[in-house]
Design an enzyme around this catalytic site. Structure first.
Site, PDB file in Angstrom:
ATOM      1  N   GLN A 171       4.751   0.155 -11.460  1.00 37.00           N
ATOM      2  CA  GLN A 171       5.546  -0.885 -10.791  1.00 37.00           C
ATOM      3  C   GLN A 171       6.522  -0.292  -9.784  1.00 37.00           C
ATOM      4  O   GLN A 171       6.758  -0.873  -8.724  1.00 37.00           O
ATOM      5  CB  GLN A 171       6.301  -1.739 -11.813  1.00 37.00           C
ATOM      6  CG  GLN A 171       5.406  -2.474 -12.775  1.00 37.00           C
ATOM      7  CD  GLN A 171       4.286  -3.236 -12.099  1.00 37.00           C
ATOM      8  OE1 GLN A 171       4.470  -3.822 -11.038  1.00 37.00           O
ATOM      9  NE2 GLN A 171       3.113  -3.233 -12.695  1.00 37.00           N
ATOM     10  N   ASP A 174      -1.281  -8.074   2.462  1.00 32.60           N
ATOM     11  CA  ASP A 174      -2.383  -8.511   1.588  1.00 32.60           C
ATOM     12  C   ASP A 174      -1.935  -8.852   0.159  1.00 32.60           C
ATOM     13  O   ASP A 174      -2.758  -9.241  -0.657  1.00 32.60           O
ATOM     14  CB  ASP A 174      -3.518  -7.473   1.564  1.00 32.60           C
ATOM     15  CG  ASP A 174      -3.159  -6.194   0.833  1.00 32.60           C
ATOM     16  OD1 ASP A 174      -1.956  -5.949   0.578  1.00 32.60           O
ATOM     17  OD2 ASP A 174      -4.083  -5.427   0.517  1.00 32.60           O
TER      18      ASP A 174
END
Ligand code: ATP
Length: 210
Positions: A53, A76
């Site tokens: 993360q 994206d």
């Protein structure tokens, strides 16, 4: 700045290509093939969830900084989906409460809009591609990234199922920008040229209202 969102295999990369070639604008991809931590995470999620993360936060922040100068640039994947994925992983016992607290406050801190900052971090529009669990499974299989395959790790079935389910509430609650949902089952813009035109039209119409 446009950010795409949607489950694994929703077609975010394809739609990023379509939109940026339609607008002749810049695309910001987060390459999966170059990501050295992702296969490690799939192998040992408990050990690598937090590191993954932090890696993603850093990468996405880089894209945001570059993309913000152009109204039609396309990213994206939205930074806020990482939080959805991390919380799912934390609920599965792959991150501690302290890691979650640090992550949440870091994300908030990073994304806070400051009046004197010359650029904005949140997108102008979030385009969410909604796909059914069935489509998600078919796309993951068709694409064939080995570490994503359920055959290699049956526990991924539940993980994907829960992820797909959580995306519904995630999109409903998302309020950081204008948003539009595209039905990725109905409009298979990955395979079908007519669906491609329709999706571009829907997004152009939405942008005209912002
Ligand atoms: N924050 C995250 N935490 C855990 N895994 C993540 C995170 N972001 C992405 N991934 C993983 O990275 C891989 C790529 O996901 P992503 O949805 O970004 O791309 P994709 O599947 O190629 O998308 P699309 O097919 O829509 O273009 C998936 O295995 C996904 O589970």
């Amino acid at each position: 700045m446009i950010a795409l969102s949607g489950p694994i295999g929703a077609g975010k990369t394809t739609l990023t290509e379509l939109l940026t070639s339609h607008w002749e604008s810049d695309a910001y991809y987060e390459s999966v093939d170059d990501n050295k931590i992702l296969p490690l995470f799939y192998k040992d999620p408990k050990r690598y969830a937090f590191l993954l993360q932090i890696y993603f936060l850093n990468k996405r922040m880089d894209s945001i900084k570059q993309a913000n100068s152009d109204a039609r640039s396309v990213m994206d994947r939205s930074i806020y989906e990482d939080s959805l994925l991390f919380h799912l992983n934390a609920d599965l016992g792959r991150a501690t409460n302290t890691e979650v607290d640090i992550y949440d406050s870091l994300l908030k801190n990073m994304m806070q809009e400051l009046p004197r900052l010359s650029y904005k971090k949140n997108p102008d529009l979030l385009v969410h591609i909604d796909i059914s669990f069935d489509t998600m499974l078919k796309r993951i299989k068709k694409r064939g990234r080995s570490f994503e395959q359920i055959e290699n790790d049956p526990s991924l079935y539940e993980y994907y199922h829960e992820l797909n389910k959580r995306y519904v509430a995630w999109f409903d609650n998302y309020d950081q920008s204008a948003k539009i949902k595209i039905d990725g089952d109905k409009y298979d813009f990955v395979e079908n040229p007519e669906a491609r035109q329709k999706v571009i039209q829907l997004i152009d119409e939405k942008i005209a209202t912002i």
